[in-house]
Enzyme design. Structure first.
Site, PDB file in Angstrom:
ATOM      1  N   TYR A  12      17.636  -3.305 -19.313  1.00  0.00           N
ATOM      2  CA  TYR A  12      16.642  -2.814 -20.281  1.00  0.00           C
ATOM      3  C   TYR A  12      17.308  -2.642 -21.648  1.00  0.00           C
ATOM      4  CZ  TYR A  12      14.666  -1.268 -15.768  1.00  0.00           C
ATOM      5  OH  TYR A  12      14.251  -1.182 -14.469  1.00  0.00           O
TER       6      TYR A  12
ATOM      7  N   HIS B 175      26.496   1.653  -7.601  1.00  0.00           N
ATOM      8  CA  HIS B 175      26.134   0.442  -6.872  1.00  0.00           C
ATOM      9  C   HIS B 175      27.132   0.228  -5.745  1.00  0.00           C
ATOM     10  CE1 HIS B 175      24.055  -1.377 -10.651  1.00  0.00           C
ATOM     11  NE2 HIS B 175      23.200  -0.695  -9.909  1.00  0.00           N
TER      12      HIS B 175
ATOM     13  N   ILE C 184      13.453  -5.593  -4.207  1.00  0.00           N
ATOM     14  CA  ILE C 184      13.782  -4.444  -5.048  1.00  0.00           C
ATOM     15  C   ILE C 184      14.578  -3.391  -4.250  1.00  0.00           C
ATOM     16  CG2 ILE C 184      12.788  -2.563  -6.443  1.00  0.00           C
ATOM     17  CD1 ILE C 184      12.237  -5.391  -7.563  1.00  0.00           C
ATOM     18  N   THR C 185      14.298  -3.286  -2.963  1.00  0.00           N
ATOM     19  CA  THR C 185      14.848  -2.252  -2.079  1.00  0.00           C
ATOM     20  C   THR C 185      16.343  -1.980  -2.276  1.00  0.00           C
ATOM     21  OG1 THR C 185      13.268  -3.050  -0.455  1.00  0.00           O
ATOM     22  CG2 THR C 185      14.985  -1.540   0.341  1.00  0.00           C
ATOM     23  N   GLU C 186      16.676  -0.697  -2.402  1.00  0.00           N
ATOM     24  CA  GLU C 186      18.077  -0.274  -2.496  1.00  0.00           C
ATOM     25  C   GLU C 186      18.482   0.352  -1.173  1.00  0.00           C
ATOM     26  OE1 GLU C 186      18.854   2.564  -5.597  1.00  0.00           O
ATOM     27  OE2 GLU C 186      20.977   2.729  -5.074  1.00  0.00           O
TER      28      GLU C 186
ATOM     29  N   GLU D 293      29.601  -6.141 -13.959  1.00  0.00           N
ATOM     30  CA  GLU D 293      30.305  -4.885 -13.780  1.00  0.00           C
ATOM     31  C   GLU D 293      31.499  -5.125 -12.872  1.00  0.00           C
ATOM     32  OE1 GLU D 293      26.922  -2.724 -12.270  1.00  0.00           O
ATOM     33  OE2 GLU D 293      27.443  -3.114 -10.197  1.00  0.00           O
TER      34      GLU D 293
ATOM     35  N   THR E 120       0.807  -1.224   0.000  1.00  0.00           N
ATOM     36  CA  THR E 120       0.000   0.000   0.000  1.00  0.00           C
ATOM     37  C   THR E 120       0.843   1.278   0.000  1.00  0.00           C
ATOM     38  OG1 THR E 120      -0.143  -0.103   2.414  1.00  0.00           O
ATOM     39  CG2 THR E 120      -1.941  -1.110   1.171  1.00  0.00           C
ATOM     40  N   GLY E 121       2.177   1.151   0.062  1.00  0.00           N
ATOM     41  CA  GLY E 121       3.047   2.332   0.003  1.00  0.00           C
ATOM     42  C   GLY E 121       3.092   2.903  -1.408  1.00  0.00           C
TER      43      GLY E 121
END
Lengths: 403, 292
Positions: free
Chosen positions: B159, B247, B96-98, B209, B17-18
């Site tokens: 992507y 990153h 997903i959180t960074e 990378e 819900t965020g």
């Protein structure tokens, strides 16, 4: 986030790690007062004056203005003020700084811990760091302390030991004992070392560090074990739970443009090349730097504008890139997923008009969501902007403007 | 078959819900992904985006039979949320959180390794099986169902590869964004193994990378066990040593972590390495003999 030696030592001490005591000062007069207090507190008669900068090799480094080394010994209270004056305000050049060196704003006045006693003092190397492949922390240590650890690794690799720590249970007693045995310690010094290592690891976990390097750890002539230096890096992502450590950040140690970019939410690293770039996403940003190189240029920066590349941010990014007089062209490379390319294109056009004095060619490659609308927007703006859709086209355009 | 997620996956969204959760869950549903509900502690019993909201992951699993979870939970609470999903029996957890603290992730990694579950990420764009399930934040419209699998540390560079594959006349089976943090749940090698064993994948694109040794380990395994062509790219040839490039994990700490060293080993192991990220799709087409 890197912090100064004196800050690192204060964190270590708060977790019960024995340290070489000291006081920090920012003027020669304050250095003298610090030494007076330190003498009362510890009984020391000699004092080590240590430049506080974010770089190693201070002892062998030289202050450009005075010729003083970055770490000097004052053999008595009367010498402290002059020794501090030889370091404070000057630029210290070490093997780890550039040729200009780093300005020294603070010195640490530390007690002399090498005094004679019943046994020989012994310098030890110790670090705590993350082993990425194993997903756990390790304690790396060597009886060959006080010197460049990379040289030890090269010449006598058998003298470097590693202890892996299980993240679910932490450092165990047998591991602390193994470390003390491997360092050849016995009696009181052995016990002191197991206490030292245990406290050090607790400090590492407790302060959310990403690296501790204590070189040297000293076994004194009276068999105490203390941290004489401290190089501490803290996890920037964990600072939300350590407001006191977050306040230790010293922005004078960082590139001012990088600090400005950081405040604007841009991830920017200054490099030495001639083509600036602005990209969304860290991986694509590095790949774009590589494209610049393949096209005959050198990247002038790394810049990730992040997932919300709106017009204001794009303009800020342009201003930061153009602060660097070496920049001869700018490549904007955005792959719009969530970000809409037409909005970014509008940002480019606005920035160009607002700034008015952009004299370098700009190549804009927008791909993904609304890429065609974005290209039309730029092509119809009448500005001196070269637009591209494919990455290949962007690379060719860079080569063309540099030719 | 594809890997990790497909049209039959039952997916819940943690942090449903965020702001982030709402936006991306909406995009996932719009793509046709089988989202069966979400979790927000304290909002159980309500409905959001037409799906039920639960207080805990175990409640969500009991009520919906969910087997996949995607997390849009802030960094301070993400470690806890990952472990909650694992405890509830979720088989594929996509974080997903960074910005999760490293110390939290070392504990999470140990917790996950002791259980029958797969963690993807954190700090990743997610996992997507083209035409079936979008469990992440990638733009759905650039994907076309096809037979190329993609493994990548980076979001936008993924992507880029997806787009080039589509433009070169091919499509994607599953794209796995493994994430750019120093400690991640699924490594390059583990992701490559999944795609190597997948009947719906003919070729693999491996994007890495600077920093760490994940690509080297994958390359060595591919040399021994690879049965499909692999095209590789490593970002960061121009990155200076000792600086973190965006990153948290992208930092060259030793010679073997540099882009050049990784590319050399990958070439030795028979991987088709491209120097320019603009050539990824074309190289795969060339290797497979596809003409657009």
């Amino acid at each position: 986030m890197n912090i100064h030696e004196y800050q690192g030592k204060s964190i270590l001490k708060s977790f019960g790690v024995a340290i070489q005591e000291g006081r920090v000062a920012d003027t020669p007069e304050a250095a003298h007062e610090a030494a007076v207090e330190l003498a009362k507190e510890t009984g020391t008669g000699w004092f080590v004056v240590k430049a506080q900068i974010h770089a190693g090799g201070r002892g062998k480094g030289t202050v450009t203005e005075t010729g003083s080394h970055g770490v000097v010994l004052a053999k008595g209270l009367d010498e402290v003020k002059d020794k501090a004056a030889g370091i404070l305000g000057g630029h210290l050049v070490t093997a780890q700084t550039n040729a200009k060196g780093k300005q020294v704003n603070k010195v640490l006045i530390a007690e002399d811990v090498y005094g004679p006693g019943d046994s020989e003092p012994k310098e030890i190397y110790m670090s705590v760091l993350l082993d990425r492949a194993k997903g756990c922390n390790i304690i790396m240590y060597s009886p060959q302390g006080g010197m460049d650890i990379e040289a030890v690794a090269e010449e006598t690799p058998e003298l470097i030991f590693k202890e892996e720590i299980d993240p679910t249970v932490g450092l165990q007693g047998f591991q602390a004992r193994r470390i003390a045995f491997n360092l050849g310690l016995s009696g009181k010094a052995f016990k002191e070392m197991t206490k030292f290592v245990t406290a050090l690891y607790n400090a590492y976990v407790g302060c959310d560090a990403t690296m501790f390097e204590i070189n040297p750890v000293l076994k004194t002539s009276d068999d105490r074990v203390i941290a004489v230096d401290s190089k501490v890096s803290l996890d920037g992502n964990a600072l939300y739970r350590h407001a006191d450590y977050a306040a230790m950040r010293d922005t004078t140690e960082e590139d001012p443009t990088e600090v400005e970019a950081d405040e604007a939410g841009l991830n920017y690293v200054k490099l030495d090349g001639n083509v600036g770039c602005m990209v969304n996403g860290a991986g694509l940003a590095m790949a774009t730097m590589d494209i610049i190189k393949l096209s005959g240029g050198e990247p002038a920066n790394f810049l990730d504008v992040g997932g919300t590349a709106d017009a204001a941010r794009v303009e800020k990014a342009f201003r930061i890139i153009l602060k660097d007089p070496a920049v001869k062209a700018i490549l904007v490379n955005i792959f719009g997923g969530i970000v809409r390319c037409d909005r970014v294109a509008q940002g480019v056009v606005d920035a160009y008009r607002n700034m008015g004095d952009i004299n370098v060619p700009i190549i804009v490659r927008l791909q993904g969501t609304n890429a065609q609308e974005a290209k039309a927007l730029i092509d119809n703006s009448g500005l001196k902007v070269i637009s591209a859709v494919l990455l290949k086209e962007a690379a060719d355009a860079v080569a063309e403007v540099l030719a | 078959m594809s890997v990790l997620v497909n049209k039959d996956s039952k997916i819940i969204v943690q942090g449903f819900t965020g702001g982030e959760g709402t936006f991306h869950a909406g995009q996932m549903i719009e793509y046709g992904t089988n989202v069966v509900g979400g979790v927000t502690p304290g909002k159980g019993g309500s409905e959001h985006l037409g799906k039920p909201v639960f207080n805990t992951v175990s409640e969500a699993v009991s009520a919906t039979g969910a087997d996949v979870s995607i997390l849009f939970v802030p960094p301070a609470f993400a470690a806890d949320a990952i472990m909650e999903a694992a405890d509830a029996g979720i088989k594929v957890i996509v974080a997903i959180t960074e910005g999760i603290p490293v110390a939290d992730m070392t504990r999470v990694k140990a917790y996950i390794d002791a259980r029958d579950t797969t963690l993807i990420g954190p700090n990743c764009p997610g996992v997507m099986t083209a035409g079936e399930a979008k469990v992440g934040i990638m733009p759905g419209f650039i994907f076309t169902p096809g037979r190329i699998g993609i493994v990548s540390k980076s979001g936008t560079l993924t992507y880029e590869a997806v787009d080039q594959v589509t433009k070169a006349g091919m499509g994607q089976s599953t794209a796995i964004g493994i994430g750019g943090d120093p400690i991640i749940g699924t490594t390059t090698l583990e992701a490559v193994k999944l795609l190597m064993a997948d009947d719906d994948t003919d070729g693999i694109i491996m994007i890495g990378e600077i920093g760490g040794d994940l690509e080297i380990k994958a390359a060595r395994w591919i040399q021994e066990h690879g049965t499909k062509p692999v095209v590789g790219f490593i970002a960061g040839v121009t990155a200076p040593k000792g600086r973190t490039m965006g990153h948290a994990g992208a930092i060259v700490s030793g010679e073997e972590e540099s882009a050049e060293a990784k590319k050399r080993v990958m070439r030795e192991c028979g991987i088709h390495v491209v120097d320019s990220p603009a050539d990824i799709g074309a190289k795969m087409a060339e290797v497979l003999g596809v003409t657009a």
